[in-house]
Design a protein around this motif. Structure first.
Motif, mmCIF file in Angstrom:
data_model
loop_
_atom_site.group_PDB
_atom_site.id
_atom_site.type_symbol
_atom_site.label_atom_id
_atom_site.label_comp_id
_atom_site.label_asym_id
_atom_site.label_seq_id
_atom_site.Cartn_x
_atom_site.Cartn_y
_atom_site.Cartn_z
ATOM 1 N N VAL A 1 0.835 -1.206 0.000
ATOM 2 C CA VAL A 1 0.000 0.000 0.000
ATOM 3 C C VAL A 1 0.871 1.257 0.000
ATOM 4 N N PRO A 2 0.303 2.377 -0.496
ATOM 5 C CA PRO A 2 1.048 3.636 -0.431
ATOM 6 C C PRO A 2 1.216 4.092 1.020
ATOM 7 N N ALA A 3 2.199 4.918 1.256
ATOM 8 C CA ALA A 3 2.494 5.402 2.615
ATOM 9 C C ALA A 3 1.262 6.002 3.282
ATOM 10 N N THR A 4 0.425 6.671 2.526
ATOM 11 C CA THR A 4 -0.795 7.280 3.047
ATOM 12 C C THR A 4 -1.689 6.274 3.772
ATOM 13 N N LEU A 5 -1.627 5.020 3.341
ATOM 14 C CA LEU A 5 -2.504 3.977 3.896
ATOM 15 C C LEU A 5 -1.734 2.952 4.728
ATOM 16 N N SER A 6 -0.469 3.181 4.956
ATOM 17 C CA SER A 6 0.390 2.184 5.579
ATOM 18 C C SER A 6 0.633 2.451 7.064
ATOM 19 N N LYS A 7 0.184 1.527 7.901
ATOM 20 C CA LYS A 7 0.449 1.617 9.335
ATOM 21 C C LYS A 7 1.955 1.461 9.599
ATOM 22 N N THR A 8 2.610 0.668 8.797
ATOM 23 C CA THR A 8 4.059 0.493 8.933
ATOM 24 C C THR A 8 4.778 1.831 8.768
ATOM 25 N N VAL A 9 4.344 2.638 7.807
ATOM 26 C CA VAL A 9 4.996 3.926 7.545
ATOM 27 C C VAL A 9 4.516 4.996 8.530
ATOM 28 N N LEU A 10 3.191 5.200 8.623
ATOM 29 C CA LEU A 10 2.677 6.307 9.428
ATOM 30 C C LEU A 10 2.865 6.104 10.930
ATOM 31 N N LYS B 1 6.628 6.027 15.830
ATOM 32 C CA LYS B 1 7.439 5.262 16.799
ATOM 33 C C LYS B 1 8.935 5.434 16.585
ATOM 34 N N GLU B 2 9.411 5.151 15.386
ATOM 35 C CA GLU B 2 10.854 5.177 15.152
ATOM 36 C C GLU B 2 11.420 6.601 15.109
ATOM 37 N N LEU B 3 10.753 7.496 14.361
ATOM 38 C CA LEU B 3 11.245 8.861 14.222
ATOM 39 C C LEU B 3 10.709 9.802 15.301
ATOM 40 N N LYS B 4 9.766 9.322 16.118
ATOM 41 C CA LYS B 4 9.199 10.098 17.233
ATOM 42 C C LYS B 4 8.517 11.389 16.766
ATOM 43 N N TYR B 5 7.933 11.363 15.579
ATOM 44 C CA TYR B 5 7.241 12.527 15.047
ATOM 45 C C TYR B 5 5.953 12.735 15.829
ATOM 46 N N ARG B 6 5.743 13.962 16.331
ATOM 47 C CA ARG B 6 4.575 14.262 17.161
ATOM 48 C C ARG B 6 3.602 15.245 16.502
ATOM 49 N N GLY B 7 3.917 15.690 15.301
ATOM 50 C CA GLY B 7 3.058 16.655 14.621
ATOM 51 C C GLY B 7 1.901 15.994 13.906
ATOM 52 N N LEU B 8 1.162 16.806 13.167
ATOM 53 C CA LEU B 8 0.017 16.316 12.404
ATOM 54 C C LEU B 8 0.479 15.487 11.210
#
Length: 181
Positions: free
Chosen positions: A11-20, A26-33
């Motif tokens: 799936v594209p990143a937009t639909l991917s739980k692995t990516v988002l 989790k890995e990059l600790k991104y906290r924004g929208l």
């Protein structure tokens, strides 16, 4: 809507739980929208359908999904999301976290709205520059065609004419005009 083969080849990143969720949160600790691209784009719309893609994107970890063009698809997406919440397909904890990130972004980026002072409005709205631009736009309004794929906002004027113009808005002037055949 890009598929990252090494992360999630299905799936594209937009639909991917692995990516988002996995990579971004989790890995990059991104906290924004996390905001999807327009789900009406062909790569997503033709394969999953827009309402289902909206639910999949939220399941994957998006906070906001964009459905930008078609009213029926907007309403269908809202209905699909509501059903996914009712059926517990979408986790309430994820929704609460998204609500919190959206509220944080509003607080951070949007100034508190206050009524405008009428004296300020009359000094700006309808000033000579606005009247000049409105007059120029009125002359061309029936001849403007969007140019798809332009790097900047651009329009072709009177595409039936022997010569056409591309207008490239910039910061220094109202526009740069280039003539082509």
């Amino acid at each position: 809507h890009v598929v990252f083969q090494a992360l999630d080849p299905k799936v594209p990143a937009t639909l991917s739980k692995t990516v988002l969720t996995g990579l971004l949160r989790k890995e990059l600790k991104y906290r924004g929208l996390v905001i999807s691209d327009d789900l009406e784009m062909k790569a997503v719309a033709d394969h999953w359908g827009v309402p289902e893609a909206a639910v999949l994107s939220l399941e994957a970890g998006a906070d906001v999904v964009l459905v930008c063009k078609t009213r029926d698809l907007v309403l269908g997406s809202i209905e699909a999301i509501a059903k996914a919440i009712e059926s517990k397909r979408l986790d309430a904890r994820g929704s609460a976290a998204a609500d919190s990130r959206i509220a944080d972004a509003r607080t951070r980026f949007l100034r508190k709205q206050c009524p405008a002072d009428p004296a300020d409005v009359t000094r700006v709205v309808g000033c000579s520059l606005h009247r000049d631009v409105a007059a120029e736009v009125a002359l061309w309004v029936n001849y403007i065609t969007p140019v798809v794929g332009a790097r900047e906002a651009a329009v072709a004027i009177d595409p039936e004419a022997a010569e056409n113009q591309l207008i490239f808005p910039n910061e220094e002037t109202l526009s740069q005009v280039k003539t082509f055949r």
